[in-house]
Design a protein around this motif. Structure first.
Motif, PDB file in Angstrom:
ATOM      1  N   LEU A   1       2.883   1.612  -2.907  1.00  0.00           N
ATOM      2  CA  LEU A   1       2.244   1.924  -1.703  1.00  0.00           C
ATOM      3  C   LEU A   1       2.107   0.867  -0.529  1.00  0.00           C
ATOM      4  N   GLN A   2       2.325  -0.613  -0.933  1.00  0.00           N
ATOM      5  CA  GLN A   2       2.666  -1.706   0.107  1.00  0.00           C
ATOM      6  C   GLN A   2       3.054  -1.435   1.454  1.00  0.00           C
ATOM      7  N   ILE A   3       2.312  -2.606   2.011  1.00  0.00           N
ATOM      8  CA  ILE A   3       2.284  -2.248   3.732  1.00  0.00           C
ATOM      9  C   ILE A   3       4.006  -2.798   3.810  1.00  0.00           C
TER      10      ILE A   3
ATOM     11  N   VAL B   1       5.708   0.450   2.802  1.00  0.00           N
ATOM     12  CA  VAL B   1       5.931   2.062   2.929  1.00  0.00           C
ATOM     13  C   VAL B   1       5.837   1.681   4.657  1.00  0.00           C
ATOM     14  N   GLY B   2       6.776   1.108   5.244  1.00  0.00           N
ATOM     15  CA  GLY B   2       6.569   0.408   6.634  1.00  0.00           C
ATOM     16  C   GLY B   2       8.799   0.851   6.797  1.00  0.00           C
TER      17      GLY B   2
ATOM     18  N   ILE C   1      -1.859  -3.067  -0.420  1.00  0.00           N
ATOM     19  CA  ILE C   1      -1.551  -1.353  -0.147  1.00  0.00           C
ATOM     20  C   ILE C   1      -1.549  -1.296   0.827  1.00  0.00           C
ATOM     21  N   HIS C   2      -1.365  -0.134   1.549  1.00  0.00           N
ATOM     22  CA  HIS C   2      -1.024   0.434   3.084  1.00  0.00           C
ATOM     23  C   HIS C   2      -2.907   1.167   2.770  1.00  0.00           C
TER      24      HIS C   2
ATOM     25  N   GLY D   1       2.287  -8.262   3.732  1.00  0.00           N
ATOM     26  CA  GLY D   1       2.439  -7.224   3.518  1.00  0.00           C
ATOM     27  C   GLY D   1       3.024  -6.753   2.339  1.00  0.00           C
TER      28      GLY D   1
ATOM     29  N   ASP E   1      -4.110   3.371   4.340  1.00  0.00           N
ATOM     30  CA  ASP E   1      -4.251   5.003   4.846  1.00  0.00           C
ATOM     31  C   ASP E   1      -4.343   4.861   3.100  1.00  0.00           C
TER      32      ASP E   1
ATOM     33  N   VAL F   1       3.211   9.296   3.723  1.00  0.00           N
ATOM     34  CA  VAL F   1       1.866   8.446   3.028  1.00  0.00           C
ATOM     35  C   VAL F   1       0.299   9.241   3.049  1.00  0.00           C
TER      36      VAL F   1
END
Length: 183
Positions: free
Chosen positions: A11-13, A16-17, A80-81, A77, A83, A25
């Motif tokens: 769940l890395q940016i 997730v993008g 980790i996101h 990127g 959220d 998410v």
């Protein structure tokens, strides 16, 4: 006695993008909150490379196409996101291949902490989730897959895996059902 851990994988940016489900998410964040509330460890797994990607063979179709400095510490990127960001005492595992076990110390951490059941979430269902599930089953971990806590860019592949393939080796439930009794 069973000791579970929730794995939050890739769940890395940057990943997730690419997720087209606007609620994805938030669902995973709900699973993380439920795990923490039940005293279940949350373990994050990220793909990461050294500068110049010396771990990646040009023969590797999946990773050989990733341009440097993607998924290095210099790549925003790769984070980790926010959220679903880890807390200070959460374990973050860096892997070098698709499976959460390959090129990482995940198995060492799990065995050292007495974890014998894994609850899987992640991007992509046909990537990290499938590879990790197969390897974890071979390592004799008991498994649960949070079907809607996994995402794949191909909805049909996601459906086939969660409805037909994963149930052979794991319990497959939705996040909301798992939250009602995590473990």
């Amino acid at each position: 006695m069973t000791r579970p851990a929730l794995l939050v994988m890739d769940l890395q940016i940057a990943m997730v993008g690419r997720v087209e489900d606007p609620h994805y998410v938030r669902r995973v964040a709900g699973a993380i909150d439920a795990a923490r509330g039940a005293g279940i460890p949350v373990i994050y797994v990220v793909v990461g490379f050294r500068p110049g990607h010396p771990e990646v063979s040009p023969a590797n179709k999946a990773f050989g196409a990733i341009p440097p400095p993607a998924f290095t510490t210099a790549d925003p990127g790769a984070a980790i996101h926010p959220d679903v960001a880890p807390l200070a005492d959460d374990v973050v595992i860096t892997k070098r291949r698709v499976s959460a076990f390959t090129g990482s110390d995940l198995d060492v951490v799990l065995r050292a902490t007495g974890v014998d059941r894994l609850v899987l979430t992640g991007i992509a269902t046909s990537g990290v989730v499938l590879s990790t599930l197969r390897q974890a089953a071979d390592l004799d971990y008991r498994l649960t897959v949070l079907a809607d806590g996994c995402y794949d860019p191909d909805p049909e592949v996601h459906r086939v895996l969660t409805e037909k393939v994963f149930p052979r080796q794991a319990d497959v439930v939705d996040v909301e059902d798992w939250i009602s009794g995590p473990g």
